[in-house]
Scaffold this motif. Structure first.
Motif, PDB file in Angstrom:
ATOM      1  N   PRO A  49      62.584 -15.937  70.382  1.00 29.23           N
ATOM      2  CA  PRO A  49      63.736 -15.832  71.293  1.00 29.23           C
ATOM      3  C   PRO A  49      63.392 -15.014  72.532  1.00 29.23           C
ATOM      4  N   ASP A  73      65.247 -13.631  76.226  1.00 27.16           N
ATOM      5  CA  ASP A  73      66.548 -13.435  76.847  1.00 27.16           C
ATOM      6  C   ASP A  73      66.452 -13.488  78.371  1.00 27.16           C
ATOM      7  N   PRO A  85      67.739 -18.874  78.737  1.00 26.04           N
ATOM      8  CA  PRO A  85      67.640 -18.040  77.530  1.00 26.04           C
ATOM      9  C   PRO A  85      67.799 -18.855  76.261  1.00 26.04           C
ATOM     10  N   PRO A 126      73.216 -19.346  74.122  1.00 24.71           N
ATOM     11  CA  PRO A 126      71.768 -19.509  74.277  1.00 24.71           C
ATOM     12  C   PRO A 126      71.295 -20.782  73.600  1.00 24.71           C
ATOM     13  N   GLU A 168      68.321 -14.079  67.306  1.00 30.16           N
ATOM     14  CA  GLU A 168      68.674 -13.134  68.354  1.00 30.16           C
ATOM     15  C   GLU A 168      67.515 -12.184  68.618  1.00 30.16           C
ATOM     16  N   TRP A 186      71.751 -10.970  72.578  1.00 25.75           N
ATOM     17  CA  TRP A 186      71.614 -11.803  73.767  1.00 25.75           C
ATOM     18  C   TRP A 186      72.354 -11.176  74.938  1.00 25.75           C
ATOM     19  N   SER A 187      71.614 -10.842  75.984  1.00 26.37           N
ATOM     20  CA  SER A 187      72.171 -10.286  77.225  1.00 26.37           C
ATOM     21  C   SER A 187      73.130  -9.147  76.935  1.00 26.37           C
TER      22      SER A 187
END
Length: 297
Positions: free
Chosen positions: A78, A80, A157, A202, A250, A255-256
């Motif tokens: 992952p 981001d 992302p 995402p 994640e 995420w963000s």
């Protein structure tokens, strides 16, 4: 002199406030990617053979696999918004390898939509000579954006798939034992790459399924249950596996999750500069009072 002292006081106070805000934001925001020396560098010890079976690992860790020359090896990691991932891959053959000719290896990176992302720099394709035991590959992608036009190929992302394979090898060099080591470093590039838009979710497996299943209901308006919906729910697979996949995809910190960017520093600095300019301009241009003469002068 009074204007200079006042301006210096305002500047020091604003600098202290900005420094405190930056410290709190860094503590509460997205944590940096862990490095391989943090002690938690253990990743998966096998690789998938397709996009669906790609093995998941986090940036800052190493994924290893024992395979044969000619196999397609897949992993996913992952990444981001605001991060620029760099993929490092190393292929090693044992000392007793019976290779007869050169072998060309290549590492490819795909985003969550399975679009191949180009490398801005790095050698993603290299040839391993017969007298060499290992080869290293590198691929640095563009900075991941929070939002992009549908027609563009900008990285978004989500999960990024890594594929490692031999693209050119002699027939006698296929099937030989080898080992692979893959790692990803994804440092944040700051607010210079921030955009106004943002994806609804995402690009990870099961994200759309999880979002659609949260607000779904099988009950009719009169409170009765529809038989067809019951049959559909019985035939549909359990979403537990998809939910676990989405949760495990994640990155560290979510995420963000960080609202802080270095744009806040530029905004605060501009506000402080404007305030100082206003105070200085007022003291320079204000009319001077004439001293009052003493009585009887």
């Amino acid at each position: 002199m009074r204007a200079i002292r006042m301006g210096a006081t305002l500047l020091l106070a604003a600098s202290a406030a900005l420094a405190g805000a930056a410290g709190v934001a860094v503590a509460d925001g997205t944590s940096p990617s862990p490095s391989a020396s943090d002690g938690d560098s253990a990743g998966p010890t096998e690789a998938g053979t397709s996009f669906r079976t790609a093995q998941l690992f986090q940036s800052g860790t190493h994924a290893t696999a024992d395979a044969s020359s000619g196999d397609y090896l897949y992993w996913r990691v992952p990444v981001d918004t605001g991060q620029r991932p760099t993929v490092d891959a190393k292929v090693t053959f044992p000392d007793t390898s019976a290779r007869k000719g050169p072998t060309t290896w290549q590492v490819d990176v795909y985003d969550g939509l399975r679009r191949r992302q180009p490398c801005v720099y790095g050698a993603q394709t290299r040839t391993l000579a017969p007298d060499q035991d290992s080869v290293e590959l590198h691929c640095t992608l563009r900075t991941v954006r929070a939002w992009a036009e549908p027609w563009s190929n900008d990285p978004l992302p989500g999960d990024y798939y890594i594929r490692l394979t031999a693209v050119a090898a002699g027939q006698g060099d296929l099937g030989l034992p080898m080992s692979a080591d893959v790692s990803v470093d994804a440092p944040s590039k700051g607010g210079a790459f921030a955009v106004g838009g943002k994806l609804a979710a995402p690009l990870v497996p099961g994200a759309a399924l999880s979002d659609s299943s949260d607000g779904s209901s099988d009950d009719n308006s009169d409170g009765s249950s529809d038989d067809s919906s019951d049959d559909a729910s019985d035939a549909s697979p359990s979403p537990s596996a998809e939910s676990e996949t989405q949760a495990s995809d994640e990155p560290d910190g979510g995420w963000s999750s960080g609202w802080w960017t270095d744009r806040w520093l530029w905004t605060g600095g501009g506000a402080v500069g404007a305030a100082l300019a206003g105070v200085g301009g007022y003291h320079v241009t204000r009319p001077r009072r004439r001293p009052t003469p003493p009585p009887g002068y």
